[in-house]
Motif scaffolding. Structure first.
Motif, PDB file in Angstrom:
ATOM      1  N   SER A  14       0.968  -1.143   0.075  1.00  0.00           N
ATOM      2  CA  SER A  14       0.029  -0.077   0.121  1.00  0.00           C
ATOM      3  C   SER A  14       0.998   1.343  -0.103  1.00  0.00           C
ATOM      4  O   SER A  14       1.906   1.184   0.494  1.00  0.00           O
ATOM      5  CB  SER A  14      -1.075  -0.038   1.271  1.00  0.00           C
ATOM      6  OG  SER A  14      -0.206   0.164   2.501  1.00  0.00           O
ATOM      7  N   THR A  15       0.355   2.311  -0.605  1.00  0.00           N
ATOM      8  CA  THR A  15       1.132   3.627  -0.418  1.00  0.00           C
ATOM      9  C   THR A  15       0.337   4.551  -0.051  1.00  0.00           C
ATOM     10  O   THR A  15      -1.100   4.491  -0.174  1.00  0.00           O
ATOM     11  CB  THR A  15       1.451   3.957  -2.054  1.00  0.00           C
ATOM     12  OG1 THR A  15       0.410   4.548  -2.828  1.00  0.00           O
ATOM     13  CG2 THR A  15       2.142   2.903  -2.678  1.00  0.00           C
ATOM     14  N   GLY A  16       0.897   5.812   0.723  1.00  0.00           N
ATOM     15  CA  GLY A  16       0.031   6.712   1.070  1.00  0.00           C
ATOM     16  C   GLY A  16      -0.562   7.803  -0.047  1.00  0.00           C
ATOM     17  O   GLY A  16      -1.319   8.163  -0.067  1.00  0.00           O
ATOM     18  N   GLY A  17       0.393   7.821  -1.013  1.00  0.00           N
ATOM     19  CA  GLY A  17       0.240   8.564  -2.176  1.00  0.00           C
ATOM     20  C   GLY A  17      -0.781   7.853  -3.091  1.00  0.00           C
ATOM     21  O   GLY A  17      -0.960   6.508  -3.267  1.00  0.00           O
ATOM     22  N   ALA A  66      -2.621   7.201  -6.975  1.00  0.00           N
ATOM     23  CA  ALA A  66      -1.757   6.721  -8.283  1.00  0.00           C
ATOM     24  C   ALA A  66      -1.339   7.903  -9.182  1.00  0.00           C
ATOM     25  O   ALA A  66      -0.420   7.704  -9.696  1.00  0.00           O
ATOM     26  CB  ALA A  66      -2.837   5.777  -9.165  1.00  0.00           C
ATOM     27  N   ASP A  67      -2.220   8.931  -9.023  1.00  0.00           N
ATOM     28  CA  ASP A  67      -1.757  10.098  -9.589  1.00  0.00           C
ATOM     29  C   ASP A  67      -0.588  10.895  -9.239  1.00  0.00           C
ATOM     30  O   ASP A  67       0.266  11.452  -9.909  1.00  0.00           O
ATOM     31  CB  ASP A  67      -2.699  11.195  -9.554  1.00  0.00           C
ATOM     32  CG  ASP A  67      -4.181  10.810 -10.349  1.00  0.00           C
ATOM     33  OD1 ASP A  67      -3.951   9.974 -11.209  1.00  0.00           O
ATOM     34  OD2 ASP A  67      -5.197  11.335 -10.223  1.00  0.00           O
ATOM     35  N   ASN A  68       0.130  10.513  -8.088  1.00  0.00           N
ATOM     36  CA  ASN A  68       1.196  10.996  -7.462  1.00  0.00           C
ATOM     37  C   ASN A  68       2.523  10.579  -8.056  1.00  0.00           C
ATOM     38  O   ASN A  68       3.533  10.828  -8.180  1.00  0.00           O
ATOM     39  CB  ASN A  68       1.194  10.890  -6.132  1.00  0.00           C
ATOM     40  CG  ASN A  68       0.377  11.691  -5.008  1.00  0.00           C
ATOM     41  OD1 ASN A  68      -0.078  11.142  -4.151  1.00  0.00           O
ATOM     42  ND2 ASN A  68       0.076  12.678  -5.695  1.00  0.00           N
ATOM     43  N   TYR A  69       2.160   9.276  -8.640  1.00  0.00           N
ATOM     44  CA  TYR A  69       3.207   8.448  -9.432  1.00  0.00           C
ATOM     45  C   TYR A  69       3.047   8.613 -10.649  1.00  0.00           C
ATOM     46  O   TYR A  69       2.049   8.269 -11.596  1.00  0.00           O
ATOM     47  CB  TYR A  69       3.179   6.901  -8.952  1.00  0.00           C
ATOM     48  CG  TYR A  69       3.468   6.670  -7.700  1.00  0.00           C
ATOM     49  CD1 TYR A  69       4.631   6.525  -7.099  1.00  0.00           C
ATOM     50  CD2 TYR A  69       2.423   6.667  -6.700  1.00  0.00           C
ATOM     51  CE1 TYR A  69       4.841   6.346  -5.757  1.00  0.00           C
ATOM     52  CE2 TYR A  69       2.785   6.329  -5.342  1.00  0.00           C
ATOM     53  CZ  TYR A  69       4.150   6.390  -4.784  1.00  0.00           C
ATOM     54  OH  TYR A  69       4.528   5.832  -3.916  1.00  0.00           O
ATOM     55  N   GLY A  70       4.191   9.488 -11.559  1.00  0.00           N
ATOM     56  CA  GLY A  70       4.099   9.634 -12.674  1.00  0.00           C
ATOM     57  C   GLY A  70       4.823  11.000 -13.157  1.00  0.00           C
ATOM     58  O   GLY A  70       5.256  11.680 -11.983  1.00  0.00           O
ATOM     59  N   ALA A  71       5.027  11.219 -14.134  1.00  0.00           N
ATOM     60  CA  ALA A  71       6.009  12.338 -14.382  1.00  0.00           C
ATOM     61  C   ALA A  71       5.639  13.751 -13.859  1.00  0.00           C
ATOM     62  O   ALA A  71       6.502  14.541 -13.506  1.00  0.00           O
ATOM     63  CB  ALA A  71       6.216  12.631 -16.124  1.00  0.00           C
ATOM     64  N   THR A  72       4.557  13.960 -13.789  1.00  0.00           N
ATOM     65  CA  THR A  72       3.601  15.145 -13.303  1.00  0.00           C
ATOM     66  C   THR A  72       3.426  15.021 -11.832  1.00  0.00           C
ATOM     67  O   THR A  72       2.912  15.938 -11.253  1.00  0.00           O
ATOM     68  CB  THR A  72       2.561  15.637 -14.053  1.00  0.00           C
ATOM     69  OG1 THR A  72       1.678  14.549 -14.109  1.00  0.00           O
ATOM     70  CG2 THR A  72       2.884  16.071 -15.553  1.00  0.00           C
ATOM     71  N   GLY A  73       3.516  13.829 -11.268  1.00  0.00           N
ATOM     72  CA  GLY A  73       3.154  13.544  -9.901  1.00  0.00           C
ATOM     73  C   GLY A  73       4.270  14.101  -9.052  1.00  0.00           C
ATOM     74  O   GLY A  73       5.461  14.192  -9.281  1.00  0.00           O
ATOM     75  N   ILE A  74       4.117  13.968  -7.782  1.00  0.00           N
ATOM     76  CA  ILE A  74       5.060  14.524  -6.601  1.00  0.00           C
ATOM     77  C   ILE A  74       6.192  13.562  -6.634  1.00  0.00           C
ATOM     78  O   ILE A  74       7.316  13.978  -6.260  1.00  0.00           O
ATOM     79  CB  ILE A  74       4.156  14.587  -5.053  1.00  0.00           C
ATOM     80  CG1 ILE A  74       5.304  15.105  -4.191  1.00  0.00           C
ATOM     81  CG2 ILE A  74       3.822  12.996  -4.695  1.00  0.00           C
ATOM     82  CD1 ILE A  74       4.665  15.457  -2.827  1.00  0.00           C
ATOM     83  N   HIS A  75       6.137  12.255  -7.062  1.00  0.00           N
ATOM     84  CA  HIS A  75       7.042  11.394  -7.045  1.00  0.00           C
ATOM     85  C   HIS A  75       7.789  11.404  -8.351  1.00  0.00           C
ATOM     86  O   HIS A  75       9.025  10.798  -8.371  1.00  0.00           O
ATOM     87  CB  HIS A  75       6.483  10.150  -6.586  1.00  0.00           C
ATOM     88  CG  HIS A  75       6.133   9.924  -5.399  1.00  0.00           C
ATOM     89  ND1 HIS A  75       6.444  10.124  -4.194  1.00  0.00           N
ATOM     90  CD2 HIS A  75       4.629   9.646  -5.029  1.00  0.00           C
ATOM     91  CE1 HIS A  75       5.711  10.298  -3.110  1.00  0.00           C
ATOM     92  NE2 HIS A  75       4.724   9.792  -3.774  1.00  0.00           N
ATOM     93  N   GLY A  76       7.206  12.168  -9.318  1.00  0.00           N
ATOM     94  CA  GLY A  76       7.966  12.180 -10.484  1.00  0.00           C
ATOM     95  C   GLY A  76       8.421  10.764 -11.471  1.00  0.00           C
ATOM     96  O   GLY A  76       9.001  11.082 -12.457  1.00  0.00           O
ATOM     97  N   ARG A  77       7.834   9.667 -10.995  1.00  0.00           N
ATOM     98  CA  ARG A  77       7.994   8.560 -11.542  1.00  0.00           C
ATOM     99  C   ARG A  77       6.855   7.537 -11.596  1.00  0.00           C
ATOM    100  O   ARG A  77       6.331   7.861 -10.490  1.00  0.00           O
ATOM    101  CB  ARG A  77       9.412   7.901 -11.311  1.00  0.00           C
ATOM    102  CG  ARG A  77      10.698   8.714 -11.120  1.00  0.00           C
ATOM    103  CD  ARG A  77      11.939   7.972 -11.012  1.00  0.00           C
ATOM    104  NE  ARG A  77      12.212   7.254 -12.147  1.00  0.00           N
ATOM    105  CZ  ARG A  77      12.981   7.588 -13.253  1.00  0.00           C
ATOM    106  NH1 ARG A  77      12.866   8.950 -13.395  1.00  0.00           N
ATOM    107  NH2 ARG A  77      13.290   6.853 -14.015  1.00  0.00           N
ATOM    108  N   PRO A  78       6.776   6.877 -12.443  1.00  0.00           N
ATOM    109  CA  PRO A  78       5.647   5.731 -12.403  1.00  0.00           C
ATOM    110  C   PRO A  78       6.010   4.694 -11.139  1.00  0.00           C
ATOM    111  O   PRO A  78       7.267   4.454 -10.789  1.00  0.00           O
ATOM    112  CB  PRO A  78       5.411   5.118 -13.803  1.00  0.00           C
ATOM    113  CG  PRO A  78       6.653   5.515 -14.458  1.00  0.00           C
ATOM    114  CD  PRO A  78       7.399   6.795 -13.961  1.00  0.00           C
ATOM    115  N   PHE A  79       5.057   4.238 -10.627  1.00  0.00           N
ATOM    116  CA  PHE A  79       5.313   3.356  -9.448  1.00  0.00           C
ATOM    117  C   PHE A  79       6.289   2.134  -9.727  1.00  0.00           C
ATOM    118  O   PHE A  79       7.094   1.666  -9.095  1.00  0.00           O
ATOM    119  CB  PHE A  79       4.055   2.759  -8.696  1.00  0.00           C
ATOM    120  CG  PHE A  79       4.209   1.955  -7.589  1.00  0.00           C
ATOM    121  CD1 PHE A  79       4.572   2.513  -6.338  1.00  0.00           C
ATOM    122  CD2 PHE A  79       4.182   0.653  -7.510  1.00  0.00           C
ATOM    123  CE1 PHE A  79       4.743   1.766  -5.419  1.00  0.00           C
ATOM    124  CE2 PHE A  79       4.498  -0.106  -6.482  1.00  0.00           C
ATOM    125  CZ  PHE A  79       4.752   0.514  -5.096  1.00  0.00           C
TER     126      PHE A  79
END
Length: 190
Positions: A116-119, A121-134
């Motif tokens: 499980s993640t706190g973020g 799915a949108d947080n994972y990606g080029a424009t999300g806070i994590h900047g990369r796909p999961f």
């Protein structure tokens, strides 16, 4: 919920790691579901078994010996596994046992990552806070499986666990139960 070091023959071993299990919304729930699956599933709560961080390598290796499926169940923390699971991996997947010359103990078994993640799915990606796909955070898991001869199964991921409502949690639990039956070869599965 946690099993002691006593050996049980299980076709599935769930290695659960959550540093604050009392606050867990997902890991604790899935541990309970796995424990209800029957004698073919051994649920091992690492933080309950090893609160002092002294891993019993022999007991853990014995638990994995007859397993066909190993499940790593945990929240993602800082893009990876909780610290006790990392220590467990360092201790249990030993050279000469899990890899290297003579290291064949895990070869042919399956490894399923359930996290499980706190973020969201949108947080994972080029424009999300994590900047990369999961998927970009999975190579250490995949390479650990490959090095030890484990068959990598597609991960089961619940994003946004902190904000998931009861319906989302139940749906994820149901997907976990179906996957557990399917991957473990339990004849009750579909």
């Amino acid at each position: 919920m946690a099993r002691t070091a006593a050996r049980t023959v299980a076709s599935t071993v769930v290695i659960a790691a959550h540093p604050q299990m009392a606050q867990s919304r997902v890991t604790a729930r899935l541990m309970r579901r796995a424990a209800r699956a029957g004698a073919h599933v051994d649920v091992r709560d690492l933080y309950a078994l090893y609160p002092d961080y002294w891993i019993d390598r022999a007991a853990e290796q014995a638990a994995l010996a007859d397993a066909e499926l190993i499940v790593w169940l945990h929240p993602v923390q800082w893009y990876g596994m909780p610290p006790l699971l990392k220590l467990w991996l360092d201790e249990v997947f030993a050279y000469g046992w899990a890899y290297g010359p003579g290291g064949e103990a895990l070869r042919g078994k399956a490894l399923w990552l359930v996290v499980s993640t706190g973020g969201t799915a949108d947080n994972y990606g080029a424009t999300g806070i994590h900047g990369r796909p999961f998927a970009d955070f999975l190579p250490p898991y995949e390479r650990s499986a490959a090095l030890t001869g484990l068959r990598w199964c597609d991960p089961l991921v619940l994003h946004g666990a902190h904000r998931a409502d009861e319906a989302a949690l139940q749906a994820f639990e149901d997907r976990f139960a179906v996957g557990l039956d399917r991957l473990s070869g339990d004849p009750r599965g579909d």
